[in-house]
Design a protein around this motif. Structure first.
Motif, PDB file in Angstrom:
ATOM      1  N   GLY A  96      -6.463   2.202   0.280  1.00  0.00           N
ATOM      2  CA  GLY A  96      -6.417   2.391  -1.173  1.00  0.00           C
ATOM      3  C   GLY A  96      -5.968   1.149  -1.922  1.00  0.00           C
ATOM      4  N   ASP A  97      -5.308   0.218  -1.238  1.00  0.00           N
ATOM      5  CA  ASP A  97      -4.842  -1.016  -1.894  1.00  0.00           C
ATOM      6  C   ASP A  97      -6.025  -1.852  -2.384  1.00  0.00           C
ATOM      7  N   LEU A  98      -5.799  -2.519  -3.504  1.00  0.00           N
ATOM      8  CA  LEU A  98      -6.817  -3.420  -4.046  1.00  0.00           C
ATOM      9  C   LEU A  98      -6.357  -4.869  -3.868  1.00  0.00           C
ATOM     10  N   GLU A 121     -10.371   1.392   4.131  1.00  0.00           N
ATOM     11  CA  GLU A 121     -10.272   1.629   2.688  1.00  0.00           C
ATOM     12  C   GLU A 121      -9.388   0.658   1.931  1.00  0.00           C
ATOM     13  N   VAL A 122      -9.336  -0.585   2.404  1.00  0.00           N
ATOM     14  CA  VAL A 122      -8.727  -1.647   1.603  1.00  0.00           C
ATOM     15  C   VAL A 122      -9.836  -2.131   0.679  1.00  0.00           C
ATOM     16  N   ARG A 123      -9.572  -2.113  -0.620  1.00  0.00           N
ATOM     17  CA  ARG A 123     -10.595  -2.463  -1.603  1.00  0.00           C
ATOM     18  C   ARG A 123     -10.457  -3.918  -2.037  1.00  0.00           C
ATOM     19  N   PRO A 143      -3.280  -5.251  -8.792  1.00  0.00           N
ATOM     20  CA  PRO A 143      -3.671  -5.224  -7.375  1.00  0.00           C
ATOM     21  C   PRO A 143      -2.444  -5.254  -6.457  1.00  0.00           C
ATOM     22  N   ALA A 144      -2.668  -4.936  -5.183  1.00  0.00           N
ATOM     23  CA  ALA A 144      -1.578  -4.975  -4.202  1.00  0.00           C
ATOM     24  C   ALA A 144      -1.351  -6.409  -3.746  1.00  0.00           C
ATOM     25  N   ASN A 172       4.453  -8.390 -10.609  1.00  0.00           N
ATOM     26  CA  ASN A 172       5.053  -8.113  -9.304  1.00  0.00           C
ATOM     27  C   ASN A 172       4.027  -8.028  -8.164  1.00  0.00           C
ATOM     28  N   VAL A 173       3.058  -8.928  -8.199  1.00  0.00           N
ATOM     29  CA  VAL A 173       1.990  -8.933  -7.193  1.00  0.00           C
ATOM     30  C   VAL A 173       2.144 -10.163  -6.293  1.00  0.00           C
ATOM     31  N   PRO A 174       2.197  -9.976  -4.970  1.00  0.00           N
ATOM     32  CA  PRO A 174       2.280 -11.144  -4.084  1.00  0.00           C
ATOM     33  C   PRO A 174       0.989 -11.964  -4.102  1.00  0.00           C
TER      34      PRO A 174
END
Ligand SMILES: *Cc1c(COP(=O)(O)O)cnc(C)c1O
Length: 389
Positions: A96-98, A121-123, A143-144, A172-174
């Motif tokens: 589910g992570d984008l 299902e990693v987008r 996004p993740a 807050n996105v790496p």
């Protein structure tokens, strides 16, 4: 304090740091160069805490100490290849992570996301990070992870890492930066705000085209723990011998790159004057589309030059084959010069539409400039260009 007292806070220069590694684990022998530790296992309870080479080996630690020192960060983790390092980072994602990706990423990174992690299902979303609208996309999509490369392959697009990292930090996105083309000598992503600086050490770091390796550098202890876990849990560890070769290779990185960058800048200028050349890309040339960003964030132009020839696919292929000192081959970053024709090599399988969108045409070539004498490379280039029909 006397003036002869060494300053404990003085950070030695990059060349010094590339040559001097940490502990050699051979104190009793006085060896100047580190030994190779070709062992799968270690006696239980040893003082350094080694247990099994999949989760650590003295040669990993020696190389990690140099890489961390060159990147000026506390943590480096080594892997079997650049793709292993990419796999390690991507394996921290959940279904589910984008991942917001720069649209011009290295081909194997694209393949991993599109053909492997997509099944979990990693987008992914692919955008042009040289467009300032990309900064709004970060806030909108949350996004993740953000995945960047600069300069990109093969068009040498330069992304404003500081600007993207600042926008990512507020959301807050790496941010992962694949720093393979630049190396820490030319560009330090962590100082520009990135969470992870990833490198295929196969390329410039080793520099002799005789080993594969990858590395992840970070300031964040949590990310370091995740990388150590991935190395062991997924079997992504390098071999002690390859680490030893790469440790030897990195010692001459500053010397090699200095020569390679000087050659690259001169050859880019030479190419630009030829009537059959449409355009030349080199980050520090004034006609580079992101020249100002490149000048601000890079301490050199690197040693990759990309050029577009007014030539058909067959003519361009023949030009590559007519060169004497540039071997037509994939990969880059070694002491020997290489030439790559993306249309028939790295991007042969890529959709015509996608190639067009990326700006890869039949007359495009990518040079990896080596350490040979400039006069020989220059004359070689001239004779091959003059054979164009
Ligand atoms: C070569 C390369 C990789 C992959 O590294 P390997 O060591 O071949 O697995 C990743 N990113 C970039 C930019 C590269 O050039």
């Amino acid at each position: 304090m006397g003036s002869t007292q060494p300053d404990r806070h003085h950070v030695p220069g990059l060349s010094t740091r590339a040559i001097h590694h940490g502990e050699s684990y051979a104190a009793e022998t006085g060896t100047v160069m580190p030994p190779i530790f070709p062992t799968s296992t270690f006696s239980h309870g040893n003082p350094e805490g080694f247990d099994y080479t999949r989760s650590g080996n003295p040669n990993f630690r020696i190389l990690e100490s140099v890489l961390a020192s060159v990147e000026q960060c506390p943590h480096a983790t080594v892997f079997a290849s650049g793709v292993s390092a990419i796999t390690a980072v991507a394996s921290t994602l959940s279904s589910g992570d984008l991942v917001l990706c720069e649209e011009n990423l290295y081909g194997c990174t694209v393949r991993l996301f599109e053909q492997v992690f997509s099944r979990f299902e990693v987008r992914t979303a692919w955008i042009d990070f040289t467009d300032t609208a990309s900064l709004n996309t970060i806030a909108k999509e949350k996004p993740a992870m953000i995945w960047l490369e600069s300069p990109t392959n093969p068009l040498l697009k330069v992304i404003d890492l500081q600007a993207v990292c600042a926008a990512a930090q507020s959301a807050n996105v790496p941010v992962v930066v694949d720093n393979t083309f630049a190396t820490a000598l030319v560009q330090r992503p962590l100082e520009l705000g990135a969470t992870i600086s990833l490198t295929s050490t196969t390329k410039y770091i080793n520099g002799h085209s005789d080993a594969l390796g990858g590395a992840v550098c970070t300031n964040d202890p949590n990310w370091h723990q995740r990388m150590v876990f991935a190395q062991k849990a997924m079997g992504l560890q390098p071999s002690p011998f390859d680490c030893w070769l790469i440790t030897r290779g990195i010692k001459t990185l500053p010397l090699r790159l200095e020569r390679q960058m000087a050659n690259a800048a001169a050859l880019a200028d030479q190419l630009a004057t030829h009537p059959r050349v449409n355009w030349v890309r080199y980050p520090l040339r004034h006609d580079h589309p992101q020249h100002a960003v490149a000048k601000a964030q890079m301490q050199g132009g690197g040693a990759i030059v990309t050029a577009s020839f007014q030539a058909s696919r067959q003519e361009t292929y023949a030009l590559c084959k007519n060169l004497r000192y540039f071997t037509m081959a994939e990969s880059l970053g070694g002491i020997e010069s290489l030439i790559c024709h993306p249309a028939t090599m790295t991007h042969a399988a890529v959709d015509a539409e996608v190639k067009k969108k990326l700006g890869i045409d039949d007359g495009l070539v990518r040079f990896s400039i080596g350490c040979e004498d400039l006069s020989d490379l220059s004359a070689d280039l001239s004779q091959a260009l003059n054979q164009l029909p």
